[in-house]
Design a protein around this motif. Sequence first.
Motif, PDB file in Angstrom:
ATOM      1  N   SER A  17       6.478  -9.266   9.807  1.00  0.00           N
ATOM      2  CA  SER A  17       6.840  -9.315   8.387  1.00  0.00           C
ATOM      3  C   SER A  17       6.820  -7.919   7.772  1.00  0.00           C
ATOM      4  O   SER A  17       6.166  -6.996   8.277  1.00  0.00           O
ATOM      5  N   TYR A  18       7.536  -7.779   6.668  1.00  0.00           N
ATOM      6  CA  TYR A  18       7.626  -6.510   5.950  1.00  0.00           C
ATOM      7  C   TYR A  18       6.251  -5.996   5.542  1.00  0.00           C
ATOM      8  O   TYR A  18       5.974  -4.802   5.613  1.00  0.00           O
ATOM      9  N   THR A  19       5.378  -6.892   5.134  1.00  0.00           N
ATOM     10  CA  THR A  19       4.088  -6.478   4.584  1.00  0.00           C
ATOM     11  C   THR A  19       3.026  -6.176   5.643  1.00  0.00           C
ATOM     12  O   THR A  19       1.994  -5.600   5.321  1.00  0.00           O
ATOM     13  N   TYR A  20       3.259  -6.552   6.884  1.00  0.00           N
ATOM     14  CA  TYR A  20       2.223  -6.431   7.913  1.00  0.00           C
ATOM     15  C   TYR A  20       1.638  -5.013   8.010  1.00  0.00           C
ATOM     16  O   TYR A  20       0.420  -4.842   8.013  1.00  0.00           O
ATOM     17  N   LEU A  21       2.498  -4.007   8.079  1.00  0.00           N
ATOM     18  CA  LEU A  21       2.030  -2.621   8.198  1.00  0.00           C
ATOM     19  C   LEU A  21       1.830  -1.955   6.845  1.00  0.00           C
ATOM     20  O   LEU A  21       1.513  -0.765   6.779  1.00  0.00           O
ATOM     21  N   ARG A  76      -0.230  -3.320   4.384  1.00  0.00           N
ATOM     22  CA  ARG A  76      -1.417  -3.893   3.750  1.00  0.00           C
ATOM     23  C   ARG A  76      -2.400  -2.806   3.396  1.00  0.00           C
ATOM     24  O   ARG A  76      -2.403  -1.760   4.050  1.00  0.00           O
ATOM     25  N   PRO A  77      -3.241  -3.028   2.413  1.00  0.00           N
ATOM     26  CA  PRO A  77      -3.345  -4.257   1.621  1.00  0.00           C
ATOM     27  C   PRO A  77      -2.220  -4.367   0.600  1.00  0.00           C
ATOM     28  O   PRO A  77      -1.588  -3.383   0.235  1.00  0.00           O
ATOM     29  N   VAL A  78      -1.982  -5.601   0.180  1.00  0.00           N
ATOM     30  CA  VAL A  78      -0.983  -5.881  -0.840  1.00  0.00           C
ATOM     31  C   VAL A  78      -1.689  -6.487  -2.048  1.00  0.00           C
ATOM     32  O   VAL A  78      -2.792  -7.023  -1.925  1.00  0.00           O
ATOM     33  N   SER A  79      -1.048  -6.381  -3.205  1.00  0.00           N
ATOM     34  CA  SER A  79      -1.602  -7.010  -4.401  1.00  0.00           C
ATOM     35  C   SER A  79      -0.488  -7.734  -5.140  1.00  0.00           C
ATOM     36  O   SER A  79       0.654  -7.268  -5.168  1.00  0.00           O
ATOM     37  N   VAL A  80      -0.828  -8.864  -5.714  1.00  0.00           N
ATOM     38  CA  VAL A  80       0.141  -9.644  -6.488  1.00  0.00           C
ATOM     39  C   VAL A  80       0.315  -8.965  -7.837  1.00  0.00           C
ATOM     40  O   VAL A  80      -0.656  -8.772  -8.568  1.00  0.00           O
ATOM     41  N   GLU A  90      -2.001 -15.176   3.649  1.00  0.00           N
ATOM     42  CA  GLU A  90      -1.299 -14.871   4.899  1.00  0.00           C
ATOM     43  C   GLU A  90      -0.810 -13.421   4.920  1.00  0.00           C
ATOM     44  O   GLU A  90      -0.902 -12.743   5.940  1.00  0.00           O
ATOM     45  N   HIS A  91      -0.283 -12.963   3.780  1.00  0.00           N
ATOM     46  CA  HIS A  91       0.136 -11.556   3.696  1.00  0.00           C
ATOM     47  C   HIS A  91      -1.066 -10.635   3.900  1.00  0.00           C
ATOM     48  O   HIS A  91      -0.993  -9.669   4.672  1.00  0.00           O
ATOM     49  N   GLN A  92      -2.165 -10.918   3.212  1.00  0.00           N
ATOM     50  CA  GLN A  92      -3.356 -10.061   3.290  1.00  0.00           C
ATOM     51  C   GLN A  92      -3.936 -10.003   4.707  1.00  0.00           C
ATOM     52  O   GLN A  92      -4.387  -8.959   5.158  1.00  0.00           O
ATOM     53  N   LEU A  93      -3.930 -11.142   5.384  1.00  0.00           N
ATOM     54  CA  LEU A  93      -4.516 -11.215   6.723  1.00  0.00           C
ATOM     55  C   LEU A  93      -3.560 -10.745   7.815  1.00  0.00           C
ATOM     56  O   LEU A  93      -3.972 -10.575   8.968  1.00  0.00           O
ATOM     57  N   SER A 110       0.810  -1.217   0.000  1.00  0.00           N
ATOM     58  CA  SER A 110       0.000   0.000   0.000  1.00  0.00           C
ATOM     59  C   SER A 110       0.845   1.270   0.000  1.00  0.00           C
ATOM     60  O   SER A 110       0.359   2.322  -0.405  1.00  0.00           O
ATOM     61  N   ASP A 111       2.102   1.177   0.416  1.00  0.00           N
ATOM     62  CA  ASP A 111       2.977   2.358   0.408  1.00  0.00           C
ATOM     63  C   ASP A 111       3.772   2.495  -0.891  1.00  0.00           C
ATOM     64  O   ASP A 111       4.646   3.339  -1.002  1.00  0.00           O
ATOM     65  N   GLY A 112       3.473   1.633  -1.887  1.00  0.00           N
ATOM     66  CA  GLY A 112       4.139   1.708  -3.179  1.00  0.00           C
ATOM     67  C   GLY A 112       5.424   0.911  -3.280  1.00  0.00           C
ATOM     68  O   GLY A 112       6.040   0.864  -4.343  1.00  0.00           O
ATOM     69  N   THR A 113       5.840   0.281  -2.205  1.00  0.00           N
ATOM     70  CA  THR A 113       7.046  -0.551  -2.241  1.00  0.00           C
ATOM     71  C   THR A 113       6.684  -1.959  -2.721  1.00  0.00           C
ATOM     72  O   THR A 113       5.498  -2.317  -2.810  1.00  0.00           O
TER      73      THR A 113
END
Length: 97
Positions: free
Chosen positions: A39-43, A45-49, A30-33, A12-15
């Motif tokens: 983990s790097y993605t925890y804060l 989210r949301p992430v997209s493939v 797991e990343h989404q939830l 969500s931060d563009g990284t």
Amino acid sequence: MKLSYVYILKCSDGTYYTGVTANLEKRILEHQLGKHKNSYTYLRRPVSVVFYCEFTDVNIAILKEKQIKKWSKAKKEALINNEYEKLPNLAKKRFKK
């Protein structure tokens, strides 16, 4: 034959986050939830493939993941956008004059 996947998530931060897994759907969920709080993605989210590829050899998948993790954002975006012709130029080191 068991498959392994290398994937890139856009946060969500563009990284970008690059990972490797044997079960792509489960790992993305797991990343989404936010299953792993450290983990790097925890804060982020949301992430997209935005990219994934399959490998029949987990060792090659791990090597590819490590390689992509070292790439610049521009080089990752060229891969994501199927702009393979840009990859060699983006790999060149730029020296200060």
